[in-house]
Design an enzyme around this catalytic site. Structure first.
Site, PDB file in Angstrom:
ATOM      1  CG  HIS A  59      76.834  44.918 118.087  1.00 54.25           C
ATOM      2  ND1 HIS A  59      77.910  44.874 118.955  1.00 54.25           N
ATOM      3  CD2 HIS A  59      76.999  46.048 117.354  1.00 54.25           C
ATOM      4  CE1 HIS A  59      78.692  45.927 118.750  1.00 54.25           C
ATOM      5  NE2 HIS A  59      78.165  46.648 117.792  1.00 54.25           N
ATOM      6  CG  HIS A 193      79.592  53.338 111.514  1.00 60.98           C
ATOM      7  ND1 HIS A 193      79.939  53.894 112.730  1.00 60.98           N
ATOM      8  CD2 HIS A 193      79.115  52.099 111.817  1.00 60.98           C
ATOM      9  CE1 HIS A 193      79.691  53.046 113.707  1.00 60.98           C
ATOM     10  NE2 HIS A 193      79.185  51.947 113.186  1.00 60.98           N
ATOM     11  CD  GLU A 240      78.797  51.618 117.421  1.00 62.83           C
ATOM     12  OE1 GLU A 240      78.135  50.601 117.176  1.00 62.83           O
ATOM     13  OE2 GLU A 240      79.950  51.804 116.961  1.00 62.83           O
TER      14      GLU A 240
END
Length: 280
Positions: A59, A193, A240
């Site tokens: 990230h 999400h 993801e």
């Protein structure tokens, strides 16, 4: 010969790591989430592998946005937890299995995957939270871990089909490693999400559960889903889930689903988790 015995997939929500580190796992909000991991914490005691190949995404902790490899494999002897802006997580060093990592990297290149070799990096919550969820708070991780970083943060990301083929190539590579090793492959991230924009806060339960159904029983269909479908149905960060396909393909087509867990919400996302045992 080495063999892939099982696969685990789980979300890696940053707030889960904070709840673990701050002793909040039994709080009213978090207890139902952590209950979903009681099975794997008991199961892993009798099924601890020698090595985990762990597909995760950085990230912008070690792999900054100026250099973004599509697929990268860690080649350091050890990896420490990254400082993501609030200090390093208080977790053990990750110890690599260099010989297996080198063998897998070589075989991936032979199979026409231009894998990036990273000789020094820290690993962030994408990798450490799954380890904490499965192994708990320990002084040392009970197995070696090969970090496999996948770009799901910067366009163009790999497709689900490409990740499926990567999982198959990893399976073939492990089978040709001469040492007798019990290897597990883990996939992390997701589920649906979105963290920004007009759809921030999106959670698609129907999509998530369909994904879990297909992952166990008809995974080849998931390999055909486009990046646009993930974006539309699962949100910008739902991409993801393609890392779960790496795990699933590495197990072959036949698996026994030992455990499945799905919970909404955990922070600003849904949490998913599965444990598969590979069939001989």
């Amino acid at each position: 010969m080495a063999r892939i015995s099982a696969g685990i997939a789980t979300s890696h929500v940053p707030a889960i790591g904070a709840a673990i580190d701050l002793g909040k796992t039994q709080d009213e909000y978090w207890a139902p989430v952590f209950e979903g991991y009681e099975f794997v914490k008991e199961w892993i005691k009798d099924n601890t592998p020698d090595v985990v190949i762990l597909a995760y995404n950085d990230h912008a902790s070690a792999l900054m946005l100026d250099i973004v490899p599509t697929f990268a494999i860690g080649f350091a002897d050890t990896f420490q937890s990254a400082d993501e802006g609030w200090g390093r997580r208080p977790v053990p060093l990750v110890h690599n299995h260099i010989d297996l990592a080198a063998h897998v990297a070589e075989q991936l290149v032979i199979d026409e995957f231009d894998i990036t070799i990273i000789n020094e990096m820290d690993v962030d919550h994408g990798l450490t939270i799954p380890l904490s969820l499965v192994f708990g708070q320990v002084e040392e991780w009970p197995c070696k871990v090969i970090p496999l970083a996948v770009n799901v943060t910067q366009f163009p990301t790999p497709s689900g089909e490409r990740c499926w083929k990567l999982g198959e190539a990893i399976r073939n590579a492990v089978k040709t490693f001469p040492e007798d090793l019990d290897v597990q492959v883990w996939g992390t991230g997701g589920m649906s999400h979105q963290l920004q924009g007009t759809r921030a806060g999106l959670i698609n339960k129907e999509f998530d559960n369909r994904f879990l159904d297909l992952l166990a029983h008809e995974p080849e269909e998931l390999a055909t889903w486009t990046r646009l479908e993930y974006l539309r149905e699962a949100g910008t960060e739902g991409i993801e889930l393609i890392m779960w396909l790496i795990m699933r393909a590495a197990l072959g087509y036949g698996v026994d689903e030992l455990h499945r867990f799905y919970r909404v919400p955990a922070s600003n996302t849904a949490v998913g988790h599965v444990v598969y045992q590979a069939k001989a």
